[in-house]
Scaffold this motif. Structure first.
Motif, mmCIF file in Angstrom:
data_model
loop_
_atom_site.group_PDB
_atom_site.id
_atom_site.type_symbol
_atom_site.label_atom_id
_atom_site.label_comp_id
_atom_site.label_asym_id
_atom_site.label_seq_id
_atom_site.Cartn_x
_atom_site.Cartn_y
_atom_site.Cartn_z
ATOM 1 N N MET B 76 0.820 -1.224 0.000
ATOM 2 C CA MET B 76 0.000 0.000 0.000
ATOM 3 C C MET B 76 0.849 1.267 0.000
ATOM 4 S SD MET B 76 -3.154 0.156 -0.589
ATOM 5 C CE MET B 76 -3.289 1.900 -0.142
ATOM 6 N N ASP B 77 2.088 1.171 0.508
ATOM 7 C CA ASP B 77 2.974 2.346 0.426
ATOM 8 C C ASP B 77 3.263 2.675 -1.031
ATOM 9 O OD1 ASP B 77 3.025 2.327 3.164
ATOM 10 O OD2 ASP B 77 4.936 1.259 3.297
ATOM 11 N N ARG B 78 3.222 1.678 -1.877
ATOM 12 C CA ARG B 78 3.401 1.915 -3.316
ATOM 13 C C ARG B 78 2.075 2.361 -3.935
ATOM 14 N NH1 ARG B 78 8.759 1.090 -4.447
ATOM 15 N NH2 ARG B 78 8.175 2.980 -5.539
ATOM 16 N N GLN B 79 1.018 1.613 -3.673
ATOM 17 C CA GLN B 79 -0.263 1.929 -4.323
ATOM 18 C C GLN B 79 -0.707 3.358 -4.019
ATOM 19 O OE1 GLN B 79 -2.657 0.328 -6.422
ATOM 20 N NE2 GLN B 79 -0.901 -0.933 -6.964
ATOM 21 N N ALA B 80 -0.449 3.838 -2.811
ATOM 22 C CA ALA B 80 -0.868 5.205 -2.453
ATOM 23 C C ALA B 80 -0.143 6.239 -3.305
ATOM 24 C CB ALA B 80 -0.615 5.470 -0.973
ATOM 25 N N ARG B 81 1.042 5.881 -3.810
ATOM 26 C CA ARG B 81 1.803 6.785 -4.678
ATOM 27 C C ARG B 81 1.183 6.889 -6.072
ATOM 28 N NH1 ARG B 81 5.173 5.450 -0.681
ATOM 29 N NH2 ARG B 81 7.151 6.550 -0.404
ATOM 30 N N GLY B 82 0.195 6.082 -6.336
ATOM 31 C CA GLY B 82 -0.401 6.027 -7.664
ATOM 32 C C GLY B 82 -1.534 7.013 -7.883
ATOM 33 N N TYR B 83 -1.763 7.905 -6.927
ATOM 34 C CA TYR B 83 -2.883 8.843 -7.023
ATOM 35 C C TYR B 83 -2.422 10.232 -6.584
ATOM 36 C CZ TYR B 83 -5.393 4.439 -7.231
ATOM 37 O OH TYR B 83 -5.815 3.200 -7.606
ATOM 38 N N THR B 84 -3.020 11.270 -7.166
ATOM 39 C CA THR B 84 -2.757 12.628 -6.682
ATOM 40 C C THR B 84 -3.409 12.775 -5.305
ATOM 41 O OG1 THR B 84 -4.789 13.558 -7.607
ATOM 42 C CG2 THR B 84 -2.854 13.494 -9.065
ATOM 43 N N ASP B 85 -2.973 13.772 -4.554
ATOM 44 C CA ASP B 85 -3.597 14.015 -3.247
ATOM 45 C C ASP B 85 -5.094 14.273 -3.415
ATOM 46 O OD1 ASP B 85 -0.987 13.830 -2.436
ATOM 47 O OD2 ASP B 85 -0.876 15.827 -1.521
ATOM 48 N N GLY B 86 -5.434 14.992 -4.476
ATOM 49 C CA GLY B 86 -6.844 15.275 -4.727
ATOM 50 C C GLY B 86 -7.640 14.000 -5.009
ATOM 51 N N GLN B 87 -7.016 13.063 -5.722
ATOM 52 C CA GLN B 87 -7.698 11.787 -5.986
ATOM 53 C C GLN B 87 -7.860 10.988 -4.696
ATOM 54 O OE1 GLN B 87 -5.079 10.273 -9.096
ATOM 55 N NE2 GLN B 87 -6.545 10.835 -10.697
ATOM 56 N N LEU B 88 -6.848 11.011 -3.839
ATOM 57 C CA LEU B 88 -6.950 10.297 -2.557
ATOM 58 C C LEU B 88 -8.095 10.887 -1.720
ATOM 59 C CD1 LEU B 88 -3.168 9.813 -1.629
ATOM 60 C CD2 LEU B 88 -4.748 8.119 -2.582
ATOM 61 N N ARG B 89 -8.258 12.191 -1.801
ATOM 62 C CA ARG B 89 -9.359 12.849 -1.067
ATOM 63 C C ARG B 89 -10.709 12.370 -1.601
ATOM 64 N NH1 ARG B 89 -10.085 15.288 3.599
ATOM 65 N NH2 ARG B 89 -8.411 16.824 3.320
ATOM 66 N N LYS B 90 -10.828 12.333 -2.917
ATOM 67 C CA LYS B 90 -12.096 11.866 -3.509
ATOM 68 C C LYS B 90 -12.392 10.412 -3.113
ATOM 69 C CE LYS B 90 -12.780 13.911 -8.080
ATOM 70 N NZ LYS B 90 -12.419 13.708 -9.491
ATOM 71 N N ILE B 91 -11.340 9.587 -3.130
ATOM 72 C CA ILE B 91 -11.503 8.166 -2.776
ATOM 73 C C ILE B 91 -11.978 8.040 -1.332
ATOM 74 C CG2 ILE B 91 -10.196 6.053 -2.303
ATOM 75 C CD1 ILE B 91 -8.451 6.762 -4.786
ATOM 76 N N ALA B 92 -11.313 8.763 -0.428
ATOM 77 C CA ALA B 92 -11.668 8.686 0.993
ATOM 78 C C ALA B 92 -13.096 9.178 1.216
ATOM 79 C CB ALA B 92 -10.677 9.504 1.817
ATOM 80 N N ASP B 93 -13.436 10.291 0.566
ATOM 81 C CA ASP B 93 -14.789 10.837 0.739
ATOM 82 C C ASP B 93 -15.836 9.837 0.245
ATOM 83 O OD1 ASP B 93 -13.759 13.132 1.818
ATOM 84 O OD2 ASP B 93 -14.044 14.383 0.028
ATOM 85 N N TYR B 94 -15.571 9.222 -0.908
ATOM 86 C CA TYR B 94 -16.563 8.285 -1.444
ATOM 87 C C TYR B 94 -16.711 7.059 -0.545
ATOM 88 C CZ TYR B 94 -19.068 4.984 -4.285
ATOM 89 O OH TYR B 94 -19.985 4.082 -4.702
#
Lengths: 434, 104
Positions: B76-94
């Motif tokens: 997951m330390d790698r997979q998290a690098r695969g998204y912009t911070d904004g995309q991570l925010r959208k993922i978490a919100d959803y």
């Protein structure tokens, strides 16, 4: 494409483009949209499921030649006898019962692009399926080997099922001082770490069975290990030292399956006990009448997976070629096929409501590879839609830009990763089929 | 000869097809679906840690921590690098809006 040759197909396709540009008739306005999906592997199953989850009343028909899908994921462990075939056999019942997908067993044999119809050969004759969108997820087909090649004698086991059983039985018949020869196809091919994983688990099997002096010879058509180079270099040189011989730059010149003999530019091996010839690959047959790149795969739009000039025909998974930066290709894997299927499903659903495709998209692949019967490594890679570049770093257009790739650190190749492999497999099996 | 047609024309044609039961695409839904290969459909298992129904801010901060961790430990330390911070925010919100099963 048995019923239409390439020229006829293309002629029809030109007409399709003209027709598709016209607004559909009033009668169509109240019709639920129809999507036909060809291929029940990870890409096809996932796109069928997610179209039904996200697409409201969209009608989805999934066409596959077989009554179920046998997963390539985990199949190397069936070759060694660690897992049963039933463990990797995935049915379509949940797609039918949980998601309302119509499943048709048959072989897609022709696309009438002008009429938006797919012809399927079934046990009760040909069926014609009209569609608004067609999604092809046919996986790979093989480039025939030069020489006298017969996959029934020298199994590739690169499509799981009867081929897996053939290779399993041949491996089980090996005795001491006998040789297992395998090839790594020229990239791009299905599952980049897969051949190296197979070499490892076969060597591990021979070692555990006490097959003294037995050997695995890996003839790699590529200049070096194409995936997880640190893990597999260590596995070949340390973990399985003396059991695996790795030969890079081995371009295949001829194969004689009856003699289990292979000639390559780097090495000739005659009369091997097992010849696991994994051929070079191209897009599955039904996609082969579409425009192909020089490597035999179908270039697609990275936002929709639509084929250029065929806006309602999409190709996902191993058969497609996604625009990417030079040297940073999108890998062909079950995980990636599942990932692309969701992007494709979302774009199709958006099109039904008049929306443009989402551009804030990402795709990924992750997997675990057994190195022994107790330890596994892992591989992870991610892509974001955006500018892609050539070898000199100049922007050549838009595509899926690889933003990360990495393999397990040395202390991550362990028993925990071996257990995680099953957690991952069960999760992707479920996300795709349940 | 194949004449590619403008995407817009296709969309106009296709939009006459009736679709019901879903209101287009929800923000973050497609991005979050990329978690499902390892965490189950909608992040609700089977798979690794259950994500569905978890606090958006906790999910986001965990993802950011993994993304910027100097020493890679897990996948997951790698997979998290695969998204912009904004995309991570959208993922978490959803994912926070999706019903979970109450599992870990």
């Amino acid at each position: 494409m048995n019923t239409l040759n390439r020229r006829q197909f293309l002629k029809l396709a030109g007409a399709a483009s003209a027709l598709a540009a016209l607004p559909r008739g009033v009668g169509a306005a109240t019709t639920a949209p129809r999507v036909v999906v060809v291929g029940g592997g990870f890409g096809g199953a996932t796109v069928a499921k997610y179209l039904r989850m996200w697409g409201g009343n969209v009608q989805v028909t999934l066409v596959d030649a077989n009554p179920n899908h046998v997963s390539c994921i985990l199949s190397n462990l069936v070759v060694t006898g660690a897992l049963s075939m039933s463990r990797i056999t995935l049915g379509f019942d949940s797609l039918k019962n949980n998601h309302g997908v119509t499943v048709m067993q048959g072989r897609a044999i022709g696309i009438d692009a002008a009429g938006n119809k797919l012809t399927v050969s079934t046990s009760t004759g040909n069926k014609v399926l009209p569609y608004d969108h067609l999604v092809l997820s046919p996986g790979i087909d093989f480039v025939p080997a030069p020489g006298n090649w017969d996959a029934n004698l020298t199994p590739h086991a690169w499509q799981a099922g009867p081929q897996t059983t053939l290779l399993k039985n041949q491996l089980a018949a090996m005795r001491s001082y006998e040789t297992f020869v395998m090839t790594v196809p020229k990239a791009p091919y299905r599952c980049p770490p897969g051949p190296y994983e197979r070499a490892c688990v076969v060597a591990d099997y021979l070692k555990r069975k006490g097959r003294t002096g037995a050997k695995v010879i890996v003839l790699d058509a590529n200049p070096g290990i194409t995936a997880e180079p640190v893990a597999f270099t260590n596995a070949f040189n340390v973990t399985h030292a003396g059991w695996i011989e790795y030969v890079p730059n081995a371009t295949v010149q001829s194969v004689d399956s009856s003699k289990r003999t292979i000639v390559t530019s780097a090495r000739t091996v005659s009369n091997a006990k097992v010849l696991n010839y994994i051929p070079n690959q191209k897009a599955g047959a039904i996609a082969a009448a579409l425009p192909l790149n020089s490597q035999g795969f179908v270039p697609v739009n990275p936002l929709t997976y639509a084929v250029s000039g065929y806006p309602n025909i999409h190709v996902i998974g191993d058969a497609c070629a996604v625009p990417a930066s030079v040297g940073k290709a999108v890998p062909k894997s079950g995980h990636m096929a599942n990932s692309e299927a969701k992007v494709c499903a979302d774009a199709i659903v958006r099109s039904f409501t008049g929306q443009l495709p989402d551009e804030d998209i990402a795709t990924s692949s992750a997997c675990f590879s057994p190195i022994t019967n107790t330890k596994a490594s892992w591989l992870s890679t991610n892509f974001i839609y955006g500018d892609i570049v050539d070898a000199a770093g100049n922007v050549i257009g838009k595509g899926m830009n690889r933003v990360d790739i990495g393999e397990a650190p040395a202390n991550g190749i362990d028993g925990d990763s071996y257990q995680d492999m099953f957690t991952w497999a069960d999760s992707i099996f479920s996300d795709s089929y349940i | 000869m194949i004449i590619p047609i403008p995407l817009r024309a296709v969309l106009i044609g296709a939009s006459l097809l009736a679709i019901s039961g879903q209101s287009g695409a929800e923000p973050g839904r497609l991005l979050a679906s990329q978690c499902a290969q390892c965490h189950g459909t909608n992040g609700a298992g089977p798979g690794f840690d259950e994500l569905a129904g978890k606090s958006a801010s906790e999910l986001y901060h965990e993802l950011i921590e993994m993304k910027y961790r100097a020493n890679i430990e897990g996948i997951m330390d790698r997979q998290a690098r695969g998204y912009t911070d904004g995309q991570l925010r959208k993922i978490a919100d959803y994912l926070s809006t999706v019903p979970g099963t109450g599992g870990d």
